[in-house]
Design a protein around this motif. Structure first.
Motif, PDB file in Angstrom:
ATOM      1  N   GLY B 137      37.883   2.238  26.102  1.00 56.58           N
ATOM      2  CA  GLY B 137      36.477   2.593  26.126  1.00 56.58           C
ATOM      3  C   GLY B 137      36.237   3.704  27.121  1.00 56.58           C
ATOM      4  O   GLY B 137      37.141   4.473  27.433  1.00 56.58           O
ATOM      5  N   ILE B 138      35.000   3.771  27.599  1.00 56.64           N
ATOM      6  CA  ILE B 138      34.626   4.825  28.541  1.00 56.64           C
ATOM      7  C   ILE B 138      34.080   4.154  29.790  1.00 56.64           C
ATOM      8  O   ILE B 138      33.189   3.309  29.705  1.00 56.64           O
ATOM      9  N   CYS B 139      34.638   4.546  30.928  1.00 57.76           N
ATOM     10  CA  CYS B 139      34.238   3.902  32.175  1.00 57.76           C
ATOM     11  C   CYS B 139      32.853   4.417  32.600  1.00 57.76           C
ATOM     12  O   CYS B 139      32.376   5.432  32.098  1.00 57.76           O
ATOM     13  N   SER B 140      32.238   3.711  33.540  1.00 58.80           N
ATOM     14  CA  SER B 140      30.866   4.054  33.921  1.00 58.80           C
ATOM     15  C   SER B 140      30.806   5.455  34.537  1.00 58.80           C
ATOM     16  O   SER B 140      29.852   6.194  34.305  1.00 58.80           O
ATOM     17  N   ASN B 141      31.841   5.835  35.292  1.00 60.41           N
ATOM     18  CA  ASN B 141      31.875   7.180  35.867  1.00 60.41           C
ATOM     19  C   ASN B 141      31.806   8.258  34.790  1.00 60.41           C
ATOM     20  O   ASN B 141      30.992   9.176  34.865  1.00 60.41           O
TER      21      ASN B 141
END
Lengths: 147, 147
Positions: B137-141
């Motif tokens: 997925g895509i990290c919060s950063n």
DNA sequence: ATGTTAAATAAGAATAATTATCATTTAATA
DNA sequence: TATTAAATGATAATTATTCTTATTTAACAT
């Protein structure tokens, strides 16, 4: 219509929609991916197609897999030893069971991991898009063969 | 004793038990693997160690990882794009969460998959020895950085 | 049907990760 | 301290994948 026939049509249709040409080589690759019950490697695919197209280039197999992957119509299973395998019959994430002796890869019919996915998203703050679950072990055939 | 110190001692001890020599280079590699919170690649490890051992050879890193892997003290995470990463801090199977943008790999604290494992064993007739579960997925950063 | 054109292919070179080779060095033991 | 088998460093070899380029061809318009 048989399952793999349907998958073949779906992938070809998607290629058309994206303005890709439908070449005989491309159709041959899609045909194998659409079935792909054995989770073939690039070389498996190349070998199979060379029976009908003796001049088929490995590069063409790679190119088409990249293309079909970009359309989300084939699942790539990478392994550390660098022998990726492909599933164009079920291109969405699903658990695989892999024999570490004969390298056979089969599908499992476990239920979905949506609950786990949500847990992980909450825990990590990630937006989860995808997942992969593999079980490694020894198949019954290889177990029977042990000396 | 700090967690990674303990892991370092355990791995060194296991090497000794197996009659392996404890060289400075080997210790440096074990030290990084014992921490390995960032799931370093072979190149990451090599770069890090070259600060102390300018002549450290890539081959030595590979050789030692193979060795430590054979002792079951490091977990290898292979990826299709051919950039394997390593975890010597938690060498047993556990879920990872991978950012597809920055390639960060973090651990998840989900419960065990023993129930699933048993289901799969019954369903397929395999003897299951191992598993791997990754969420992509895509990290919060990276999410915050999107334009 | 035929000609046009951009895309696809075949063949092989280039790249990149990993493994093998071999001369030199060194950890472990006596 | 000497001995020896194992480990290292440097680099060549290997292997999967990607890139390059000349040639071929599917799709479309006429």
């Amino acid at each position: 219509m048989a399952d793999h026939k349907k998958r073949f049509e779906i992938i070809i249709q998607k290629l058309r929609e994206n303005g890709q040409k439908i070449t005989p080589q491309r159709m041959a690759i899609v045909k194998i991916l659409a079935k792909s019950t054995g989770h073939p490697s690039v070389e498996d695919i190349h070998d199979e197609i060379k029976k009908d197209f003796p001049t088929m280039s490995l590069a063409t197999v790679y190119r088409n897999i990249v293309l079909i992957k970009s359309l989300g119509e084939v699942l790539e299973l990478g392994f550390p030893d660098g022998r990726n395998r492909y599933d164009g019959n079920k291109p969405y994430p699903h658990p695989h069971v892999i024999c570490i002796k004969c390298k056979k890869v089969i599908d499992s019919n476990l239920g979905s991991l949506d609950d786990l996915k949500d847990e992980v998203a909450v825990e990590t703050g990630f937006k989860i898009l995808n997942h992969r679950l593999d079980f490694f072990g020894i198949c019954s055939n290889c177990m029977a063969e042990k000396v």
